[in-house]
Design a protein around this motif. Sequence first.
Motif, mmCIF file in Angstrom:
data_model
loop_
_atom_site.group_PDB
_atom_site.id
_atom_site.type_symbol
_atom_site.label_atom_id
_atom_site.label_comp_id
_atom_site.label_asym_id
_atom_site.label_seq_id
_atom_site.Cartn_x
_atom_site.Cartn_y
_atom_site.Cartn_z
ATOM 1 N N ASP A 24 -13.163 -1.388 27.752
ATOM 2 C CA ASP A 24 -13.600 -2.404 26.820
ATOM 3 C C ASP A 24 -12.779 -3.683 26.930
ATOM 4 O O ASP A 24 -11.564 -3.628 27.002
ATOM 5 N N GLY A 25 -13.473 -4.830 26.945
ATOM 6 C CA GLY A 25 -12.890 -6.159 26.845
ATOM 7 C C GLY A 25 -11.542 -6.373 27.453
ATOM 8 O O GLY A 25 -11.367 -6.329 28.664
ATOM 9 N N ALA A 26 -10.529 -6.634 26.616
ATOM 10 C CA ALA A 26 -9.191 -6.952 27.093
ATOM 11 C C ALA A 26 -8.533 -5.761 27.778
ATOM 12 O O ALA A 26 -7.535 -5.917 28.458
ATOM 13 N N ILE A 79 -29.226 -13.966 35.578
ATOM 14 C CA ILE A 79 -30.437 -14.682 35.148
ATOM 15 C C ILE A 79 -31.511 -13.745 34.599
ATOM 16 O O ILE A 79 -32.411 -14.193 33.905
ATOM 17 N N LEU A 80 -31.387 -12.449 34.869
ATOM 18 C CA LEU A 80 -32.354 -11.493 34.335
ATOM 19 C C LEU A 80 -31.866 -10.836 33.049
ATOM 20 O O LEU A 80 -32.629 -10.164 32.365
ATOM 21 N N ASN A 81 -30.604 -11.016 32.732
ATOM 22 C CA ASN A 81 -30.022 -10.460 31.514
ATOM 23 C C ASN A 81 -28.950 -11.430 31.033
ATOM 24 O O ASN A 81 -27.795 -11.346 31.440
ATOM 25 N N ALA A 82 -29.337 -12.352 30.163
ATOM 26 C CA ALA A 82 -28.440 -13.420 29.719
ATOM 27 C C ALA A 82 -27.198 -12.891 29.001
ATOM 28 O O ALA A 82 -26.227 -13.617 28.831
ATOM 29 N N LYS A 83 -27.213 -11.639 28.589
ATOM 30 C CA LYS A 83 -26.066 -11.060 27.900
ATOM 31 C C LYS A 83 -25.039 -10.481 28.870
ATOM 32 O O LYS A 83 -24.066 -9.883 28.461
ATOM 33 N N ARG A 84 -25.262 -10.685 30.172
ATOM 34 C CA ARG A 84 -24.382 -10.083 31.174
ATOM 35 C C ARG A 84 -23.785 -11.149 32.088
ATOM 36 O O ARG A 84 -24.478 -12.023 32.569
ATOM 37 N N LEU A 85 -22.480 -11.029 32.328
ATOM 38 C CA LEU A 85 -21.775 -11.859 33.300
ATOM 39 C C LEU A 85 -21.456 -10.986 34.507
ATOM 40 O O LEU A 85 -21.168 -9.797 34.366
ATOM 41 N N ILE A 86 -21.493 -11.574 35.698
ATOM 42 C CA ILE A 86 -21.176 -10.840 36.922
ATOM 43 C C ILE A 86 -19.974 -11.517 37.580
ATOM 44 O O ILE A 86 -19.945 -12.735 37.729
ATOM 45 N N ILE A 87 -18.999 -10.704 37.943
ATOM 46 C CA ILE A 87 -17.741 -11.195 38.500
ATOM 47 C C ILE A 87 -17.547 -10.625 39.896
ATOM 48 O O ILE A 87 -17.745 -9.432 40.112
ATOM 49 N N SER A 88 -17.168 -11.478 40.851
ATOM 50 C CA SER A 88 -16.764 -10.979 42.161
ATOM 51 C C SER A 88 -15.259 -10.733 42.096
ATOM 52 O O SER A 88 -14.495 -11.609 41.710
ATOM 53 N N GLU A 89 -14.863 -9.534 42.445
ATOM 54 C CA GLU A 89 -13.458 -9.146 42.360
ATOM 55 C C GLU A 89 -12.894 -9.066 43.777
ATOM 56 O O GLU A 89 -13.091 -8.084 44.487
ATOM 57 N N SER A 101 -15.192 -5.478 44.931
ATOM 58 C CA SER A 101 -16.319 -5.014 44.130
ATOM 59 C C SER A 101 -16.962 -6.148 43.345
ATOM 60 O O SER A 101 -16.424 -7.252 43.245
ATOM 61 N N LEU A 102 -18.140 -5.849 42.799
ATOM 62 C CA LEU A 102 -18.792 -6.706 41.821
ATOM 63 C C LEU A 102 -18.700 -5.992 40.487
ATOM 64 O O LEU A 102 -18.964 -4.790 40.400
ATOM 65 N N ARG A 103 -18.328 -6.727 39.457
ATOM 66 C CA ARG A 103 -18.203 -6.153 38.114
ATOM 67 C C ARG A 103 -19.162 -6.881 37.193
ATOM 68 O O ARG A 103 -19.508 -8.043 37.415
ATOM 69 N N ALA A 104 -19.595 -6.213 36.153
ATOM 70 C CA ALA A 104 -20.470 -6.803 35.145
ATOM 71 C C ALA A 104 -19.823 -6.634 33.781
ATOM 72 O O ALA A 104 -19.186 -5.618 33.509
ATOM 73 N N ILE A 105 -19.978 -7.647 32.936
ATOM 74 C CA ILE A 105 -19.466 -7.584 31.573
ATOM 75 C C ILE A 105 -20.622 -7.854 30.626
ATOM 76 O O ILE A 105 -21.322 -8.869 30.748
ATOM 77 N N ASP A 106 -20.829 -6.956 29.688
ATOM 78 C CA ASP A 106 -21.804 -7.177 28.629
ATOM 79 C C ASP A 106 -21.182 -8.145 27.629
ATOM 80 O O ASP A 106 -20.110 -7.872 27.088
ATOM 81 N N ARG A 107 -21.827 -9.280 27.399
ATOM 82 C CA ARG A 107 -21.239 -10.313 26.547
ATOM 83 C C ARG A 107 -21.162 -9.902 25.083
ATOM 84 O O ARG A 107 -20.315 -10.397 24.345
ATOM 85 N N SER A 154 -18.106 -3.005 33.694
ATOM 86 C CA SER A 154 -18.485 -1.889 34.561
ATOM 87 C C SER A 154 -18.579 -2.385 35.999
ATOM 88 O O SER A 154 -18.820 -3.560 36.249
ATOM 89 N N THR A 155 -18.381 -1.488 36.931
ATOM 90 C CA THR A 155 -18.484 -1.816 38.350
ATOM 91 C C THR A 155 -19.921 -1.577 38.790
ATOM 92 O O THR A 155 -20.451 -0.490 38.600
ATOM 93 N N ILE A 156 -20.556 -2.617 39.369
ATOM 94 C CA ILE A 156 -21.940 -2.460 39.804
ATOM 95 C C ILE A 156 -22.052 -2.298 41.311
ATOM 96 O O ILE A 156 -23.059 -1.808 41.802
ATOM 97 N N ALA A 157 -21.035 -2.701 42.065
ATOM 98 C CA ALA A 157 -21.046 -2.528 43.528
ATOM 99 C C ALA A 157 -19.605 -2.402 44.012
ATOM 100 O O ALA A 157 -18.735 -3.149 43.582
ATOM 101 N N ARG A 158 -19.390 -1.457 44.916
ATOM 102 C CA ARG A 158 -18.057 -1.209 45.482
ATOM 103 C C ARG A 158 -18.084 -1.400 47.000
ATOM 104 O O ARG A 158 -19.126 -1.526 47.602
ATOM 105 N N ASN A 159 -16.902 -1.383 47.580
ATOM 106 C CA ASN A 159 -16.734 -1.422 49.037
ATOM 107 C C ASN A 159 -17.325 -2.668 49.680
ATOM 108 O O ASN A 159 -17.931 -2.607 50.741
ATOM 109 N N ILE A 160 -17.160 -3.800 49.027
ATOM 110 C CA ILE A 160 -17.534 -5.094 49.579
ATOM 111 C C ILE A 160 -16.220 -5.772 49.962
ATOM 112 O O ILE A 160 -15.369 -5.974 49.103
ATOM 113 N N VAL A 161 -16.033 -6.094 51.219
ATOM 114 C CA VAL A 161 -14.758 -6.645 51.678
ATOM 115 C C VAL A 161 -14.543 -8.045 51.115
ATOM 116 O O VAL A 161 -15.214 -8.992 51.493
#
Length: 142
Positions: free
Chosen positions: A27-29, A43-53, A58-64, A70-77
Amino acid sequence: MILYDTRITSTFSGACNRDSYYQSSRDGAQAQYRLPFDVIQDILNAKRLIISEYQGNSLRAIDRDTRIASTIARNIVSPRFMTQATNGDIYLTAGHGIYKYNYKLSITELVVGSSTNQGYFDVGLDESRFYNPYGLIQLKGI
């Protein structure tokens, strides 16, 4: 995060703890990241932010609303810059290539370039090479 109406800076999500980094749906902090690089609003879910880590590969998503990360994609160099197509697919620079995260199938695939082989070759999509591509733009209607 800066709240423009009050000009107050606060942590929306993420904690700095270099000794005990791990990826989880905390959760959050309490969420932890390794060098978050870019952030876009889904753009399909305005309540969600996507972060490149970048260092977390990985790609992470945060519910606003809930601030659950949560992690939405792993193993991206080393993912860096992102843009999102109108169908929700996310295009991102990572390693020495450009990738697509398929929004509906939740899979990541190489579009052009390579995750590890660098270079400057202008040939077909399967053989083209980049050296750490920075930045992406989205053309209207794509």
